[in-house]
Design a protein around this motif. Structure first.
Motif, PDB file in Angstrom:
ATOM      1  N   HIS A  71       0.813  -1.224   0.000  1.00 13.31           N
ATOM      2  CA  HIS A  71       0.000   0.000   0.000  1.00 13.31           C
ATOM      3  C   HIS A  71       0.838   1.261   0.000  1.00 13.31           C
ATOM      4  N   THR A 106      -0.030   5.131  -0.797  1.00 12.59           N
ATOM      5  CA  THR A 106      -0.604   5.898   0.315  1.00 12.59           C
ATOM      6  C   THR A 106       0.350   6.821   1.045  1.00 12.59           C
ATOM      7  N   SER A 140      -5.071   7.648  -0.547  1.00 11.09           N
ATOM      8  CA  SER A 140      -4.770   7.742   0.875  1.00 11.09           C
ATOM      9  C   SER A 140      -5.123   6.445   1.598  1.00 11.09           C
TER      10      SER A 140
END
Length: 475
Positions: free
Chosen positions: A290, A294, A303
């Protein structure tokens, strides 16, 4: 005034994707999104915003002759721009998306090709809003944190868990032994680390078999239920399902196992397949990878809040949401705690939108009561799940140890999470069992409102943990 001047620079195609006078974006027709956008080259922010709206909905780089009056109704529409902060609000007609509740399809639109456009230097999806009419199409979680609490009979504290370390290299027997040590030390929940698969030194079938034996022994000795989360991420669909069935056929009691899926790398299709095939199993979304999307310093992506909201929409029972700066991973309370609260609550305030996860109108008396009960920490959406999407549990890992449990609870503002401490338990000077005991003792100190230094005077394992981790912190 600047905005009006910039609007005059739009070409006819771009104009089709702008609607600064959109009368009611929240009327139920649109998914709403907020992007941080910095144009590239000669485009200004209004032109770039229109190009993003086009690329992420019906359009391409030129107007095409094959457009129809109806296809233009499906255009995404830029309806607000903050020029000073480089923020752009876009409304997506949710009829664009696969009507079978397909999260992969939404992401392909709004965080797909648009992220690769040469017209932008930065494009970060910061927040999204789903209308109730759209939530109707999506599964949401089935087996929840509340179900796990009921199974474990744990209601007044976080679920205390661990990740087996070293993350790779233990044989099946060695792995099961570490599980056993943690469980008999008082821990509730053990998870495979996210790369765990079917390695030659730790065959998957043997690992499952030995974990079952270790769990049975630990339950017999402690008199308490235990849970293990198995990584079922695989090279193909058939192997993923084979692993799920292997676990179910191994004799585990319902509730004592979870299915972990590496949601970013395995994909949304894998997540939603598990949710739909196994609604009676806790679906554990690990977000490995991620950070490429992010991390705040990454100008392109989405995000933590957006990722977490989509996990709830897809039906994950829980997703890793970060340690809010308390542990070793990058993150802040603003980002991680906001994400955690948004997936836990019936109604959560995001960075830009307040998301109500109800499927019925928020002004309905039962909807209002549901929010009030949720704020009062009552269990909601269990016998009336038609009214909204059930909660998704924050799973907390990455550098925590028993001395950081209370500081994290304070930052989190509550106990509704699963903590999975790895080295925080296994690095204890006397090993995993003592590390689990120290974690339990730190939790007892918190529950009894006693400073852990005082509680440690009568609890050796906690005292050793405090000494060990304090020394490591100073280095």
């Amino acid at each position: 005034m600047i905005q009006e001047e910039l609007s005059k620079t739009l070409n006819p195609k771009q104009v089709q994707y702008m609607r600064m006078d959109l009368p009611d974006p929240r009327n139920g027709e649109y998914l709403l999104a907020v992007f941080h956008l910095i144009p590239s080259g000669e485009l200004n922010i209004m032109q770039a915003a229109a190009e993003v709206a086009a690329e992420s909905s019906t359009g391409t780089n030129f107007a095409v002759k094959t457009e129809t009056p109806f296809s233009r109704v499906m255009n995404a529409l830029v309806y607000k721009v903050d020029i000073e902060k480089n923020l752009v609000w876009i409304a997506y007609p949710w009829r664009l998306f696969d009507r079978n509740g397909n999260v992969q399809n939404i992401m392909t639109y709004i965080a797909g090709n648009a992220l690769g456009m040469k017209e932008i230097k930065a494009l970060k999806l910061l927040d999204i809003w789903f209308p109730p009419s759209m939530l109707e199409q999506y599964d949401g979680p089935s087996y929840t944190l509340d179900d796990m609490r009921t199974y474990l009979n744990v209601h007044d504290r976080p679920i205390l868990g661990t990740i087996i370390k070293p993350k790779m290299g233990l044989t099946s027997s060695e792995y099961a032994e570490v599980c056993y040590d943690f469980w008999v030390g008082g821990g509730d929940f053990v998870k495979n680390d996210e790369p765990q698969a079917d390695q030659d030194f730790c065959p998957y079938d043997k690992m499952v078999k030995y974990v079952k034996m270790a769990m049975d022994k630990a339950v017999k000795e402690t008199g308490k239920k235990k849970v293990h989360s198995f990584n079922v991420s695989s090279a193909d669909f058939d192997t993923m399902i084979e692993r799920c069935e292997m676990i179910r056929e191994a004799g585990f009691e319902p509730g004592s196992y979870a299915f972990l899926i590496d949601g970013i790398t395995a994909g949304w299709m894998a997540v939603q397949t598990l949710r739909r095939r196994y609604p009676d199993v806790f679906l554990h979304f690990h977000r490995a990878g991620h950070g490429g999307f992010t991390r705040p310093e990454n100008p392109i992506g989405f995000s933590v809040l957006v990722l977490s909201k989509f996990a709830r929409l897809a039906g994950a029972s829980g997703i890793h949401t970060g340690t809010a700066g308390v542990g070793k991973m990058a993150g802040s309370p603003e980002e991680d705690v906001t994400a955690a609260r948004n997936i836990l609550k019936v109604e959560g305030k995001g960075h830009f939108f307040t998301q109500n996860w109800g499927r019925i109108p928020p002004q309905d008396d039962d909807a209002i009561k549901m929010v009030e009960m949720d704020d009062a920490h009552h269990v909601v959406l269990e016998d009336d799940s038609w009214r909204g999407l059930k909660k998704c549990c924050p799973i907390i890992s990455g550098g925590l140890n028993p001395t950081l449990l209370e500081p994290f609870i304070d930052v989190m503002g509550g106990i509704d999470f699963i903590t999975t401490m790895g080295a925080g338990c296994h690095a204890h000077p006397r090993g995993t069992r003592a590390g689990a005991m120290a974690l339990v003792q730190a939790c007892e100190a918190y529950k009894n409102k006693i400073d852990i230094a005082d509680y440690a005077k009568d609890h050796r394992e906690l005292a050793e943990a405090i000494e060990f981790f304090s020394k490591k912190k100073k280095k």
